[in-house]
Design a protein around this motif. Sequence first.
Motif, PDB file in Angstrom:
ATOM      1  N   LEU A  23      23.987  38.693  -5.771  1.00 49.60           N
ATOM      2  CA  LEU A  23      22.822  38.011  -6.331  1.00 49.60           C
ATOM      3  C   LEU A  23      21.627  38.434  -5.498  1.00 49.60           C
ATOM      4  O   LEU A  23      21.454  37.983  -4.389  1.00 49.60           O
ATOM      5  CB  LEU A  23      23.052  36.504  -6.251  1.00 49.60           C
ATOM      6  CG  LEU A  23      22.328  35.641  -7.241  1.00 49.60           C
ATOM      7  CD1 LEU A  23      23.008  35.753  -8.573  1.00 49.60           C
ATOM      8  CD2 LEU A  23      22.323  34.217  -6.785  1.00 49.60           C
TER       9      LEU A  23
ATOM     10  N   ALA B 190      16.282  34.323  -9.547  1.00 47.89           N
ATOM     11  CA  ALA B 190      16.473  32.978  -9.006  1.00 47.89           C
ATOM     12  C   ALA B 190      16.309  32.920  -7.503  1.00 47.89           C
ATOM     13  O   ALA B 190      16.294  31.844  -6.935  1.00 47.89           O
ATOM     14  CB  ALA B 190      17.860  32.462  -9.375  1.00 47.89           C
TER      15      ALA B 190
ATOM     16  N   ASP C 168      13.791  28.064 -12.790  1.00 46.42           N
ATOM     17  CA  ASP C 168      15.176  28.415 -12.478  1.00 46.42           C
ATOM     18  C   ASP C 168      16.130  27.772 -13.458  1.00 46.42           C
ATOM     19  O   ASP C 168      17.160  28.332 -13.807  1.00 46.42           O
ATOM     20  CB  ASP C 168      15.556  27.877 -11.094  1.00 46.42           C
ATOM     21  CG  ASP C 168      15.107  28.794 -10.001  1.00 46.42           C
ATOM     22  OD1 ASP C 168      14.576  29.856 -10.331  1.00 46.42           O
ATOM     23  OD2 ASP C 168      15.289  28.445  -8.830  1.00 46.42           O
ATOM     24  N   LEU C 169      15.766  26.561 -13.883  1.00 50.58           N
ATOM     25  CA  LEU C 169      16.637  25.854 -14.814  1.00 50.58           C
ATOM     26  C   LEU C 169      16.345  26.255 -16.247  1.00 50.58           C
ATOM     27  O   LEU C 169      16.937  25.723 -17.175  1.00 50.58           O
ATOM     28  CB  LEU C 169      16.430  24.341 -14.660  1.00 50.58           C
ATOM     29  CG  LEU C 169      16.691  23.792 -13.266  1.00 50.58           C
ATOM     30  CD1 LEU C 169      16.380  22.325 -13.218  1.00 50.58           C
ATOM     31  CD2 LEU C 169      18.127  24.023 -12.859  1.00 50.58           C
TER      32      LEU C 169
ATOM     33  N   LEU D  66      28.247  28.919 -11.346  1.00 52.25           N
ATOM     34  CA  LEU D  66      27.073  29.729 -11.012  1.00 52.25           C
ATOM     35  C   LEU D  66      25.752  29.045 -11.351  1.00 52.25           C
ATOM     36  O   LEU D  66      24.864  28.982 -10.499  1.00 52.25           O
ATOM     37  CB  LEU D  66      27.190  31.103 -11.698  1.00 52.25           C
ATOM     38  CG  LEU D  66      26.056  32.069 -11.446  1.00 52.25           C
ATOM     39  CD1 LEU D  66      25.996  32.444  -9.985  1.00 52.25           C
ATOM     40  CD2 LEU D  66      26.204  33.315 -12.290  1.00 52.25           C
ATOM     41  N   PRO D  67      25.595  28.504 -12.584  1.00 42.80           N
ATOM     42  CA  PRO D  67      24.284  27.861 -12.865  1.00 42.80           C
ATOM     43  C   PRO D  67      24.007  26.671 -11.955  1.00 42.80           C
ATOM     44  O   PRO D  67      22.860  26.447 -11.571  1.00 42.80           O
ATOM     45  CB  PRO D  67      24.398  27.421 -14.321  1.00 42.80           C
ATOM     46  CG  PRO D  67      25.749  27.720 -14.771  1.00 42.80           C
ATOM     47  CD  PRO D  67      26.443  28.547 -13.773  1.00 42.80           C
ATOM     48  N   ASP D  68      25.059  25.923 -11.582  1.00 46.93           N
ATOM     49  CA  ASP D  68      24.844  24.781 -10.690  1.00 46.93           C
ATOM     50  C   ASP D  68      24.506  25.253  -9.288  1.00 46.93           C
ATOM     51  O   ASP D  68      23.661  24.660  -8.612  1.00 46.93           O
ATOM     52  CB  ASP D  68      26.099  23.915 -10.641  1.00 46.93           C
ATOM     53  CG  ASP D  68      26.335  23.206 -11.949  1.00 46.93           C
ATOM     54  OD1 ASP D  68      25.373  23.127 -12.732  1.00 46.93           O
ATOM     55  OD2 ASP D  68      27.457  22.761 -12.190  1.00 46.93           O
TER      56      ASP D  68
ATOM     57  N   LEU E 168      22.915  27.868  -8.580  1.00 52.80           N
ATOM     58  CA  LEU E 168      21.522  28.308  -8.579  1.00 52.80           C
ATOM     59  C   LEU E 168      20.577  27.118  -8.638  1.00 52.80           C
ATOM     60  O   LEU E 168      19.489  27.157  -8.060  1.00 52.80           O
ATOM     61  CB  LEU E 168      21.272  29.265  -9.746  1.00 52.80           C
ATOM     62  CG  LEU E 168      21.994  30.597  -9.565  1.00 52.80           C
ATOM     63  CD1 LEU E 168      21.819  31.464 -10.783  1.00 52.80           C
ATOM     64  CD2 LEU E 168      21.495  31.313  -8.340  1.00 52.80           C
TER      65      LEU E 168
END
Lengths: 331, 211, 372, 147
Positions: free
Chosen positions: C17, C23, C126-127, C353-355, C357
């Motif tokens: 990443l 992000a 980011d969200l 992964l989304p959490d 970030l």
Amino acid sequence: MFFIDAELIRLLAFVLGVIGFVALNAAYLVWLERKEAGHIQRRIGPKEVGPFGLLQPLADALKLMTKNLITPDGVDPILFKIAPILVMVPAIMSFVTLPFSDTLVARNLDVGLLAVFAFASINVLGLLLGAWGSRNKYAVISAARVVSQNVAYEIPMLVIIVTLVMITGTLNLHEIVTLQTGGFWHWNVLKFSASPLMPVAFIIFFICMLAETNRAPFDMAEAESELVAGAFTEYPGMGFGVFFMGEYANIVVGTSLATILFLGGWDCPLGLFPGVHWFLIKMYALIFVVIWIRWTYPRTTFYGLLNLSWKILIPVAFFNLILTSAMLKVF
Amino acid sequence: MDTDAITRPLEAVPTTAVKTVDYKARGFHLEVSVSPQHLRDVVTVLDRTGFFIETITGVDWLGEKAALRKEAEAAAAAKAKAAAAKAAKAAEEASAEVSTEESPAPKAEKAPAPVAAPEAPKQPEVPQTDDLEAVYDFNRYDTLFRVAVRVRVPRDTPEIPTISEIYPAAHWHEREARDFFGFTFAGHPYMVPLLLPEDADFHPLRKDFTA
Amino acid sequence: MNAFAPNPTNETFVLNLGPQHPATHGVLRIKLVMDGEYVVEAEPVLGYIHRMHEKMGENRTWAQFMPNTGRMDYLHALAYNHNFACIVERAAGIEVPERAEFIRVITSELNRISSHLLWFGAFILDLGGFSPLLYAFDDREQILDLLETVTGSRLTYCYFRFGGVYNDIDENFEAGARAFVARMRERMPMYHALVTKNIILMKRLTDIGHVPAEMCRKYGATGPVARGAGIDFDVRKHEPFSIYPRFDFDIPVYHEADSMARYMVRMDEIEQSLRIIEQALGAMPEGPVMAEKVPKTLKPPKGDYYHAVETARGSFGIRAVSDGTNTPWRLKLRTPSYSNLIVFGEAARGMLLPDALALLGSLDLVIPEIDR
Amino acid sequence: MTAYFKEIISGTWSLFVGLGITIVYFFKPVVTLQYPHETLPMTPRYRGHIDLVWDEVRGTNKCIVCNGCMKACPSNCITLAGEKAEGGKGKVLTQYTLDFTKCSLCGLCVEVCPTEALDFSKEYNLAGFDEKDYVFDLLKRLEAKHS
């Protein structure tokens, strides 16, 4: 003498017209999206190229087309190249059976609704193949997300469609619209005689449509803050451009379908002057809402989306199905 | 904050020297000097009493010993000078009635040189190599109480035991200190450069480093 | 917690990443060992933009280091200015005139709000939410315009001096600051309605990304990360510097220790900063803005000094070692994001992964401050 | 079960509230400035790169070649030279170069100047293709401005 089937010429003209319509829509929906986003965010949006920035899409297209079409090392060249086409073509094919007005329809199929859904499900395959073929970790994660997202959302969507087919008793899109003519109180979205939950059904259909076309807040496939560009990460120039156009074409298909199934197609809300203009007004209003939603909400997560589908949308859709069948049986 | 509750267990650790500091002037309350062997004991005490680690500061004292020596020499010289002056004064007083207007000053200034010269090699406690110092800053969330723990190691063998099992934060702070000063933290599980490139073999914050 | 439990398989892969990733907000690289979408191991890799401010400090005079301080945390540069000014004043025993202290507090708090606003926008970005960023920038622009009229620059301020500030403020600034306080109070309900109460955002942040109090202590996390874990720690109250004890403000503390708690801490802090600015504007004394007796070549007495201030991201401390000359012998910069980022490796384990970030965004990292 | 429905209702409501806010902003006027076409006046204290100040009385710059700015500069971006004034006492500036590529716009040079011979310019449109374009000869700039 030439024996050319008149029907064939008509069909060819229609296909060409549809391709033009889709391409123009894809280009100008980008403009609309940027303009709308701009004003929501209190900026102007594109304004430099042409009046109101109207030539911006052409400039963008020119830029994309002049870019070198790189095939990165290590990708599967066949899948990599075929995937954008697999996204674009089914979207165009769907238009064949969509009735824009009473007379403006390329092929009035008796299984039109089924055909549209058959074509719509190929779109996912295109994304999956493109992501898989480009051998990028972000793309593969994105592909996994797209597939499970689509599987999860086709169920409530199809349950709603089954309800609708039960009410109308036909799969022919033209007939579905004809049954709704005569003012907005005849439209399926307000057909309380069939089920008091019809507006809810419309909202569920709309949410599923957003999820199927990977639009925000369900744009997990290309979640740029997580997966860079998701399935399109490796695509250069027009490869990306075709994907992009395919996405907008899918939005047009989705909103057209919502218009036809729930909002009475070309029917005027007050029963006057029906025609293609009403269809377009309704469709673009829905597209406006789609864009409006995108620029308002944050993105959901993958499990949030599945929770929504399995815990809320599917139960409500099934409840609606049972309610409708009961009411149809009783009344 | 009860200072005694902290200082008593700290003083119990061998080789520690605990000193309270004027907070207003310096910005921290307690200074603990400890030998590297007993650093972990001190840090364990601090961990048990609820401190959190703020940072680890390396300081290169290159030239300190030379300066100290010079200072000692100067001090010795001054002392000798004072003694000579005193002697001269005494002599002057003694010979007050003998010599009247003769100035003793030039005699006194000449005097310290032979006195200071034998004193300079009499400083065996100042070793030749300079030190690297690691200062561990600790602080508390509940009350205002800063503790600075000082460890000194010679520059050519700067080995300090790691405290990264006690405070996982030290994992990074120690890697950073190694990058910039070349400390070796014995027992650190993952000693690769953190801020410098992977293949860096220089220590930029050492005073003798030139780019 | 997550609705699904990770299903351990032996097939993990490494996902890089960054260093250029949307992000990570700068050049941070995180080496993720992933099992599907689950993070098994997360190791931040730093140093891509390390500029060695500490060595620069050893090579220039105390006064010449001042411009460097604004370039570490470019979002809350005035707090960094403030800390460096304070530590030199502590070392050299310089008294700061009262008016200068008031100006310092007002500008620094305005800067804190601008930093939180930028974080807010970037975090929502980011969200996946785009518009709040632009709304936040609209407000932030007002602050930058205000600060530009008094400091002359918009981002990397070099405004504070040893013994005072560079320029006095005028009525326009005071009126502008008052207008901004009123404007921001009006805007806060909009932010809460549009973002905080949004069900999608709540689902993404509540119970996600736990950084409990004990973890904060072990890693030395400060600022909103610690306050979101129920630790009542704010240098402005805890170790009062400047004239902060004179103002009546609260330290927002949330006990949930999740991303939502950290989000709420920062949103509440904006309101508290507005309160401080309002009180400071009301009590502003007349007088000089520079101490009279500041030696031209500053030579703090030998010894080492520590001073900390509360920046938007946590406690920023400087340990300065003076050898009695006009250049520092050693300047150690203890930056808050650095300590806050160490937490990520442990906290992100087992997350999707989304959490992960979202957790990374909620730590509010400024990379140049980590790679100082 | 009630929590489930409550969450659906309050969640849906929050989504509509969000849509309401964005659509209100959609119809509000834009707040941005179309930069190359419109510009804002720079604030009086704006800190651009430094410039020499014109002395109206003497008809030249105010510099006395004390080298204070050169010494105060943290990044060594100022070089200046002077020579003994003809006839009178003191020195006259002959060259003043600012290497803007190194400058951090801190303003320490302006602050240290005893004769207020330095000031910040208001220039911010600084873009170019060559590094050498940013080694400014401030004396020449001053003369060009006042000739």
